[in-house]
Motif scaffolding. Structure first.
Motif, PDB file in Angstrom:
ATOM      1  N   MET A 129       0.827  -1.205   0.000  1.00 31.79           N
ATOM      2  CA  MET A 129       0.000   0.000   0.000  1.00 31.79           C
ATOM      3  C   MET A 129       0.863   1.258   0.000  1.00 31.79           C
ATOM      4  O   MET A 129       0.543   2.251  -0.674  1.00 31.79           O
ATOM      5  CB  MET A 129      -0.932   0.000   1.211  1.00 31.79           C
ATOM      6  N   LEU A 132       2.086   1.641  -3.443  1.00 30.33           N
ATOM      7  CA  LEU A 132       0.997   2.123  -4.289  1.00 30.33           C
ATOM      8  C   LEU A 132       0.861   3.643  -4.195  1.00 30.33           C
ATOM      9  O   LEU A 132       0.639   4.328  -5.209  1.00 30.33           O
ATOM     10  CB  LEU A 132      -0.306   1.435  -3.893  1.00 30.33           C
ATOM     11  N   THR A 148      -5.177  -0.360 -10.572  1.00 31.32           N
ATOM     12  CA  THR A 148      -4.822  -1.255  -9.482  1.00 31.32           C
ATOM     13  C   THR A 148      -5.591  -2.552  -9.622  1.00 31.32           C
ATOM     14  O   THR A 148      -6.820  -2.552  -9.745  1.00 31.32           O
ATOM     15  CB  THR A 148      -5.119  -0.617  -8.117  1.00 31.32           C
ATOM     16  N   VAL A 174      -8.109   1.750  -1.791  1.00 28.38           N
ATOM     17  CA  VAL A 174      -7.434   2.129  -3.035  1.00 28.38           C
ATOM     18  C   VAL A 174      -8.052   3.410  -3.601  1.00 28.38           C
ATOM     19  O   VAL A 174      -7.338   4.301  -4.079  1.00 28.38           O
ATOM     20  CB  VAL A 174      -7.510   0.972  -4.053  1.00 28.38           C
ATOM     21  N   ILE A 182     -10.040   0.224 -11.042  1.00 25.94           N
ATOM     22  CA  ILE A 182      -9.720  -0.886 -10.150  1.00 25.94           C
ATOM     23  C   ILE A 182     -10.253  -2.164 -10.775  1.00 25.94           C
ATOM     24  O   ILE A 182     -11.429  -2.246 -11.118  1.00 25.94           O
ATOM     25  CB  ILE A 182     -10.345  -0.680  -8.757  1.00 25.94           C
TER      26      ILE A 182
END
Length: 345
Positions: A129, A132, A148, A174, A182
């Motif tokens: 994370m 990300l 993602t 996210v 996503i």
């Protein structure tokens, strides 16, 4: 009413992502760079929304993708409506990919499984994370869009925590980072059509400003039902690979292929979706795929269907003098399999 509303939304915005990167990354023998270029250049003429063409990852970990930069140099992007996507697993890879203006999307794999996250990127979910967040910053600064992939979204083969609510939390986390595309991934093909329906109907209505996609791995026999379920439940982006090739080499010992692009086209047609694909170019891409990688028997049935689509398409364009028979061309191939795996050349 919900199902009808979601289906109408899908009809207005379906994105098809062709994944030659995923198709090739687990092959044991290196595919020559020129062959990759020839194949992807043909895919660029079909009219897919996105081509997942390569990855900026460790060459020892994924040796098949070590020539991604050379492949990129050989791609003809002058007359295509397709955008390019490259997979990255860390900040270094994202920075390398961001140097190439030809690439629009960076894809990052985020797993709901600690075991798979470590196998795939050698870090924990919490660390992933953080990575990300860094990659989102790189995308913002370089005018890229971040996709993602939430893997193990339809089940966890390692006995770890899993529930639709757990998936929804990942999606929410996210989104909080500003990601608006996503893709829910069935990494090892464990999900059922019913689970696909349930998950998309749970998540899609909550996030109307977010493209919720499906990156499904499945056998050819179960792919149609899963694809149909995703479309009906409001999925607006579906990944596939011609012939159902591919599979993640870090998930399990046996590769579970991507859903066949042929099945995606078939199901979209049955749901009344006009994808705007050039089926003649698709058939030519299919032939290149056969030359390079062989053909599975299950593909022949799908190609018969697409042959009919191609014929009717040409009829309505008044090109009645053109006659193609993709199914017979497949039967002339020397290698056929009775299962779902392709025959390698």
């Amino acid at each position: 009413m919900l199902r009808k509303t979601l289906t109408m939304r899908a009809k207005s915005a379906m994105q098809i992502v062709e994944c030659p990167r995923d198709a090739m990354q687990g092959l044991p023998n290196f595919v020559a760079t020129d062959d990759k270029i020839r194949y992807i250049n043909k895919l660029l003429k079909v009219g897919f929304h996105t081509i997942d063409f390569g990855s900026f990852v460790s060459a020892p970990a994924v040796p098949q993708m070590r020539d991604t930069v050379d492949v990129l140099k050989g791609l003809d992007l002058k007359n295509t409506k397709s955008e390019l996507l490259a997979i990255v697993c860390n900040k270094k890879g994202a920075e390398a990919a961001a140097e190439h203006p030809e690439i629009k999307y960076l894809g990052f794999p985020l797993s709901m499984s600690e075991e798979f996250q470590r196998r795939n990127t050698r870090r924990s979910i919490a660390d992933a994370m953080d990575v990300l967040k860094d990659i989102k910053g790189i995308c913002d600064r370089s005018n890229k869009e971040l996709v993602t992939y939430i893997s193990m979204a339809f089940g966890n083969p390692y006995g770890e925590e899993y529930s639709p609510e757990f998936v929804a939390k990942f999606v929410s986390d996210v989104r909080d980072l500003g990601v608006r595309t996503i893709s829910l991934a069935d990494t090892v093909g464990t999900g059922t059509a019913e689970e696909v329906t349930s998950l998309f109907e749970e998540i899609v209505p909550k996030y109307p400003d977010t493209v919720i996609g499906a990156h499904l791995h499945s056998s050819s026999s179960t792919s149609p039902a899963k694809i149909s379920a995703a479309i009906a439940a409001g999925c607006t982006r579906i990944d596939g690979a011609i012939g159902g090739m591919g599979g993640c080499p870090f998930a399990k010992s046996a590769l579970i292929g991507n859903v066949p692009t042929e099945s995606i086209i078939q199901q979209c047609n049955q749901h009344g979706l006009d994808l705007g694909l050039d089926m003649k170019q698709f058939e030519e891409a299919h032939q290149i795929k056969h030359e390079l990688f062989g053909v599975a028997v299950s593909e022949i049935i799908l190609q018969c269907y697409l042959g009919m689509v191609l014929t009717f398409s040409f009829f309505f364009r008044f090109l009645s003098l053109i006659s193609l028979s993709p199914s017979s061309s497949l039967l002339d191939k020397q290698q056929h399999l009775s299962g779902d795996n392709v025959a390698f050349r």
